[in-house]
Write a protein that holds these residues in place. Sequence first.
Motif, short mmCIF file in Angstrom:
data_model
loop_
_atom_site.label_atom_id
_atom_site.label_comp_id
_atom_site.label_asym_id
_atom_site.label_seq_id
_atom_site.Cartn_x
_atom_site.Cartn_y
_atom_site.Cartn_z
N LEU A 21 0.83 -1.21 0.00
CA LEU A 21 0.00 0.00 0.00
C LEU A 21 0.87 1.26 0.00
N ASP A 24 2.86 1.64 -3.32
CA ASP A 24 2.01 1.99 -4.45
C ASP A 24 1.50 3.42 -4.35
N GLN A 25 1.31 3.89 -3.12
CA GLN A 25 0.83 5.25 -2.92
C GLN A 25 1.96 6.28 -2.87
N LEU A 70 -4.06 -1.24 8.61
CA LEU A 70 -4.54 -1.08 7.24
C LEU A 70 -5.74 -0.14 7.18
N GLY A 74 -6.07 3.31 5.29
CA GLY A 74 -7.19 3.51 4.38
C GLY A 74 -7.90 4.82 4.62
N LEU A 79 -8.25 5.56 1.01
CA LEU A 79 -8.30 4.23 0.42
C LEU A 79 -9.36 3.37 1.10
N PHE A 151 -7.64 -0.17 0.65
CA PHE A 151 -6.68 -0.96 1.43
C PHE A 151 -6.96 -2.45 1.33
N TYR A 154 -5.02 -4.25 -1.52
CA TYR A 154 -3.65 -4.64 -1.22
C TYR A 154 -3.62 -5.89 -0.34
#
Length: 210
Positions: A21, A24-25, A70, A74, A79, A151, A154
């Motif tokens: 996560l 990628d972000q 997570l 998020g 997310l 989230f 992922y």
Amino acid sequence: MPPYTIVYFAVRGRCEAMRMLLADQGHSWKEEVVTIDNWLQGSLKASCLYGQLPKFLDGDLTLYQSNAILRHLGRSLGLYGKNPREAALVDVVNDGVEDLRSKYVTLIYTNYEAGKDDYVRALPCQLKPFETLLSQNKGGQGFIVGDQISFADYNLLDLLLIHQVLAPGCLDAFPLLSAYVAQLSARPKLKAFLESPEHVNLPINGNGKQ
């Protein structure tokens, strides 16, 4: 210095979804790697809220429990769906991921040799709900909920990747899940992370079984 710190063992385990996560972000983070010897000394374990890792630092906020971490990411990084309805569906997915991950962890750490064949035979029934969820969201052409990544994506991706190691071909009967894994894994920043030594060279589990 990065605002995020992951305190965990030198394994993918329950932290790889959050690493995916963050990568990628476009967020960096610091790793504080805990050795088994250090953990067995007991002082770090005693300081952890539930006596377990991961421990996650976001500035002056300290969090425990991988799914709580997570969900925090998020919420703070946008997310968690675009509205309460999508957020509820994201929770449904993530709780389903946790159910299967718990079964996987039990297999890996308590019953690998005796239980693997039965686990793999039962796996299609465990994966089918995720195929169904994808089919209900624009025919599986995008993410698991809505039209933006969450989230839970992922977390699900990590779960599917480790099961492809455990049981190669386990997604062959699930065309939407197969396409989903390929699509997410091709996202440029996530692809770079998945191909990096930080991911590739890190064992999936702490006991060498996978």
